[in-house]
Design a protein around this motif. Structure first.
Motif, mmCIF file in Angstrom:
data_model
loop_
_atom_site.group_PDB
_atom_site.id
_atom_site.type_symbol
_atom_site.label_atom_id
_atom_site.label_comp_id
_atom_site.label_asym_id
_atom_site.label_seq_id
_atom_site.Cartn_x
_atom_site.Cartn_y
_atom_site.Cartn_z
ATOM 1 N N UNK A 13 0.756 -0.967 -0.059
ATOM 2 C CA UNK A 13 -0.109 -0.181 0.421
ATOM 3 C C UNK A 13 0.838 1.201 -0.130
ATOM 4 N N UNK A 14 1.336 2.337 -1.217
ATOM 5 C CA UNK A 14 1.511 2.913 -1.238
ATOM 6 C C UNK A 14 1.264 4.154 -0.310
ATOM 7 N N UNK A 15 2.224 4.801 1.119
ATOM 8 C CA UNK A 15 1.353 5.697 1.849
ATOM 9 C C UNK A 15 1.948 7.022 1.672
ATOM 10 N N UNK A 16 3.055 7.317 0.700
ATOM 11 C CA UNK A 16 2.994 8.598 0.584
ATOM 12 C C UNK A 16 4.281 8.392 -0.208
ATOM 13 N N UNK A 17 4.194 9.404 -1.010
ATOM 14 C CA UNK A 17 5.421 9.846 -2.151
ATOM 15 C C UNK A 17 5.729 10.991 -2.030
ATOM 16 N N UNK A 18 7.498 11.894 -2.605
ATOM 17 C CA UNK A 18 7.926 12.924 -2.785
ATOM 18 C C UNK A 18 8.857 12.573 -4.249
ATOM 19 N N UNK A 19 8.988 13.588 -3.785
ATOM 20 C CA UNK A 19 9.941 13.917 -5.423
ATOM 21 C C UNK A 19 11.158 14.708 -5.208
ATOM 22 N N UNK A 20 12.357 14.034 -6.308
ATOM 23 C CA UNK A 20 13.996 13.917 -5.813
ATOM 24 C C UNK A 20 14.239 14.782 -7.224
ATOM 25 N N UNK A 21 13.903 15.316 -7.617
ATOM 26 C CA UNK A 21 14.781 16.143 -9.148
ATOM 27 C C UNK A 21 13.618 15.849 -9.608
ATOM 28 N N UNK A 22 13.939 14.766 -11.065
ATOM 29 C CA UNK A 22 12.999 14.463 -11.170
ATOM 30 C C UNK A 22 12.069 13.402 -11.797
ATOM 31 N N UNK A 23 12.628 12.683 -10.807
ATOM 32 C CA UNK A 23 12.544 10.963 -10.278
ATOM 33 C C UNK A 23 11.294 11.392 -8.789
ATOM 34 N N UNK A 24 9.962 10.343 -8.652
ATOM 35 C CA UNK A 24 9.434 10.649 -7.310
ATOM 36 C C UNK A 24 9.345 8.926 -7.155
ATOM 37 N N UNK A 25 9.503 9.072 -5.749
ATOM 38 C CA UNK A 25 9.731 8.095 -5.138
ATOM 39 C C UNK A 25 8.299 7.505 -3.658
ATOM 40 N N UNK A 26 8.112 6.859 -3.659
ATOM 41 C CA UNK A 26 6.653 6.583 -3.246
ATOM 42 C C UNK A 26 7.196 5.283 -2.164
ATOM 43 N N UNK A 27 6.565 5.722 -0.876
ATOM 44 C CA UNK A 27 6.742 4.711 0.743
ATOM 45 C C UNK A 27 5.842 3.888 0.647
ATOM 46 N N UNK A 28 5.934 2.853 0.924
ATOM 47 C CA UNK A 28 5.064 1.354 0.901
ATOM 48 C C UNK A 28 5.470 1.177 2.073
ATOM 49 N N UNK A 29 4.057 0.207 2.545
ATOM 50 C CA UNK A 29 4.132 -0.674 3.647
ATOM 51 C C UNK A 29 3.026 -1.471 3.395
#
Length: 79
Positions: A13-29
């Motif tokens: 389940x995706x908990x939150x996402x953030x952007x670093x430069x041109x990429x998006x990262x998602x934290x999941x549980x």
């Protein structure tokens, strides 16, 4: 022979996402565990948080299913 119902890991389940430069990262549980029906080829709901709970329900479903007649050709049935 493979049992009809088996335990599989649930989709994270995706908990939150953030952007670093041109990429998006998602934290999941972890989404827990689902029961997969090998005959119908689909995941059953609901998901279970603990593996022990999922295993108990899966074993109960397999026990109920084994008591029903098997729908397969006669040449596949064991004698």
């Amino acid at each position: 022979m493979q049992p009809r119902f088996v335990i599989v890991p649930a989709v994270p389940i995706e908990q939150e996402s953030f952007r670093a430069g041109t990429r998006f990262y998602a934290t999941t549980v972890s989404g827990g565990f689902d029961i997969y029906d090998n005959q119908e080829k689909m995941r059953l709901k609901p998901s279970y948080q603990g593996k022990e709970e999922a295993m108990a329900h899966c074993a109960r479903m397999n026990a109920e299913d084994s008591s029903s007649p098997v729908n397969c050709p006669a040449y596949l049935m064991q004698t």
